[in-house]
Design an enzyme around this catalytic site. Structure first.
Site, mmCIF file in Angstrom:
data_model
loop_
_atom_site.group_PDB
_atom_site.id
_atom_site.type_symbol
_atom_site.label_atom_id
_atom_site.label_comp_id
_atom_site.label_asym_id
_atom_site.label_seq_id
_atom_site.Cartn_x
_atom_site.Cartn_y
_atom_site.Cartn_z
ATOM 1 N N GLY A 163 -22.084 21.824 -45.713
ATOM 2 C CA GLY A 163 -22.871 20.901 -44.888
ATOM 3 C C GLY A 163 -22.182 20.450 -43.613
ATOM 4 C CD GLU A 215 -8.807 28.955 -35.251
ATOM 5 O OE1 GLU A 215 -8.280 28.273 -34.361
ATOM 6 O OE2 GLU A 215 -8.189 29.675 -36.045
ATOM 7 N N GLY A 216 -14.466 26.895 -33.725
ATOM 8 C CA GLY A 216 -15.389 26.326 -32.739
ATOM 9 C C GLY A 216 -16.196 27.425 -32.078
ATOM 10 C CB SER A 230 -19.629 30.490 -27.469
ATOM 11 O OG SER A 230 -18.792 31.597 -27.698
#
Ligand SMILES: Cc1cc2nc3c(=O)[nH]c(=O)nc-3n(C[C@H](O)[C@H](O)[C@H](O)COP(=O)(O)OP(=O)(O)OC[C@H]3O[C@@H](n4cnc5c(N)ncnc54)[C@H](O)[C@@H]3O)c2cc1C
Length: 396
Positions: free
Chosen positions: A135, A371-372, A374
């Protein structure tokens, strides 16, 4: 004599030495395993002690903490060279070194550093970074894993997924909330030995598109008790720990994306020089030549952004969040574009795993997500430009 790379990008002798060491390791020891590891979906764990012996697991850690003090640029060059050959092995390094070892080195207490750094840097213990949950993905402050204090202990309960190295790790940095109503201000980080009762990891259920040789795990925490002293960073300061870790990891991802582009450009150029159709080299068709030219520009621009972020870190001591996000956004999107072009330049020969371009293509998609994503890198950059809304002012 300095290499063409060292001369063109102004590397110091020490930086070039790290690059050459990683290049030789990737070529001689990783490349021969990559296709089979990708097919088998198995992390080539035997490479870990070799990476340790070459100093790759301690490269960016400060000498004061037993590391090599090689700096951010040298470390990015290592990721570029590994990424050029194998995204899964490079991914191992981004997590183990960037997200875990560097975070413990920078934010750990003396006791935590003494307990974990020697084992992480020798490869005896593998690290994983357990942030994402079913979630809570991009919205990392929404983690639902609970951290409840009971005397001198903290009890962790929850579930994490997509955790790289999760099944092979001996240490997990687990992010949990001490107060779900407090959002990011409730998040805490804990150093959890994976042998702790109540900690279990199993492989992710599906067959992944890329990074097939990475170990991706679903982690369940059920009444998992750790001492309060296992908290990494201050009470309610876990969100900052996560962001500090991601700053390091993201630079490794961006550098890996440069490596993918370098590999794809090299392969596509070699193919376009030799493959003949309609009585000429396919590279001499303007459309194919233009594709190679675009790949070259993307590679150079990506590499310079990565070098800029790394040099900023080396010069200032960090953080370089905006520079790192810009490098990650640009280089990973460029890697996906370039890998697609490389497959297409090869025609059907790019479409199976006889050549590594199709693996690079599959791995490049992942680089734009983890890692995030775009989109999240754009959010970070926009926030950096706009600053906080102080509620005042108007354009009229
Ligand atoms: C190969 C791989 C390895 C991974 N390794 C790890 C690991 O080691 N540790 C770990 O903790 N996690 C890991 N992850 C998880 C990864 O970090 C998350 O998948 C990622 O952060 C995105 O979260 P999500 O998948 O839940 O997507 P969501 O957050 O649900 O996003 C879905 C879509 O909505 C978009 N979106 C979300 N929020 C916004 C916004 N504010 N503005 C605009 N668009 C938005 C996203 O960009 C995306 O396109 C890994 C994932 C992969 C694929």
């Amino acid at each position: 004599m300095a290499s063409d790379y060292a001369l063109r990008y102004g590397l110091s002798d020490a930086e070039e030495a790290w690059r050459l060491r990683a290049e030789a390791f990737a070529r001689d020891e990783v490349a021969p395993l990559s296709r089979e590891a990708d097919r088998a979906g198995r992390f080539p764990r035997a490479l870990v002690p070799r990476m340790a012996a070459l100093g790759l697991l301690r490269a960016p850690v400060a000498k004061a903490h037993g590391g090599a003090g090689a700096g951010a640029l040298a470390n990015a060059l290592v990721s570029e060279e590994l990424g050029r050959v194998d995204g899964s092995v490079r991914g191992f390094l981004a997590v183990h070194v960037g997200l875990v070892t560097q975070t413990v080195a920078e934010l750990g207490t003396d006791e935590q550093r003494r307990a974990w750094l020697p084992r992480l840097m020798s490869g005896e213990t593998i690290g994983c970074f357990a942030l994402t949950e079913p979630g809570a993905g991009s919205d990392a402050a929404a983690v639902a894993t609970r951290a409840r204090e009971e005397g001198d202990e903290v009890v962790l309960d929850g579930e994490k997924h997509w955790i790289t190295n999760g099944g092979v790790a001996g240490l997990a940095i687990v992010f949990a909330t001490a107060d779900p109503a407090a959002g990011r201000k409730g998040v805490e980080a804990y150093l959890v030995p994976t042998s702790t009762p109540g900690f279990s990891a199993r492989p992710m259920e599906g067959h992944p598109l890329g990074h097939r040789a990475s170990d991706h795990a679903r982690i369940v925490l059920e009444g998992c008790r750790v001492p309060r002293a296992a908290r990494l960073g201050p009470a309610r300061g876990g969100f900052r720990v996560a962001m500090a870790g991601l700053d390091h990891g993201r630079l490794g991802v961006a550098a890996g994306a440069v490596g993918i582009q370098a590999a794809c450009l090299e392969a596509a150029t070699a193919f376009a020089r030799t493959r003949r159709q309609f009585g000429q080299r396919v590279g001499d068709f303007q459309q194919v030549g233009a594709s190679l030219a675009e790949m070259k520009v993307s590679l150079e621009a990506s590499r310079l952004l990565v070098h800029h972020a790394a040099r900023t870190l080396d010069r200032t001591g960090g953080p370089a969040t905006a520079e790192t996000s810009a490098a990650k956004l640009f280089a990973t999107e460029a890697a996906l574009r370039t890998a697609t072009q490389a497959v297409r330049v090869h025609g059907a020969r790019g479409y199976d795993d006889a050549l590594p371009v199709e693996r690079h293509y599959r791995d490049a998609v992942g680089l734009t997500i983890y890692e995030g994503t775009s989109e999240i890198q754009r959010v970070i950059l926009a926030r950096d430009l706009l600053g906080r809304d102080d509620g005042g002012g108007s354009t009229r």
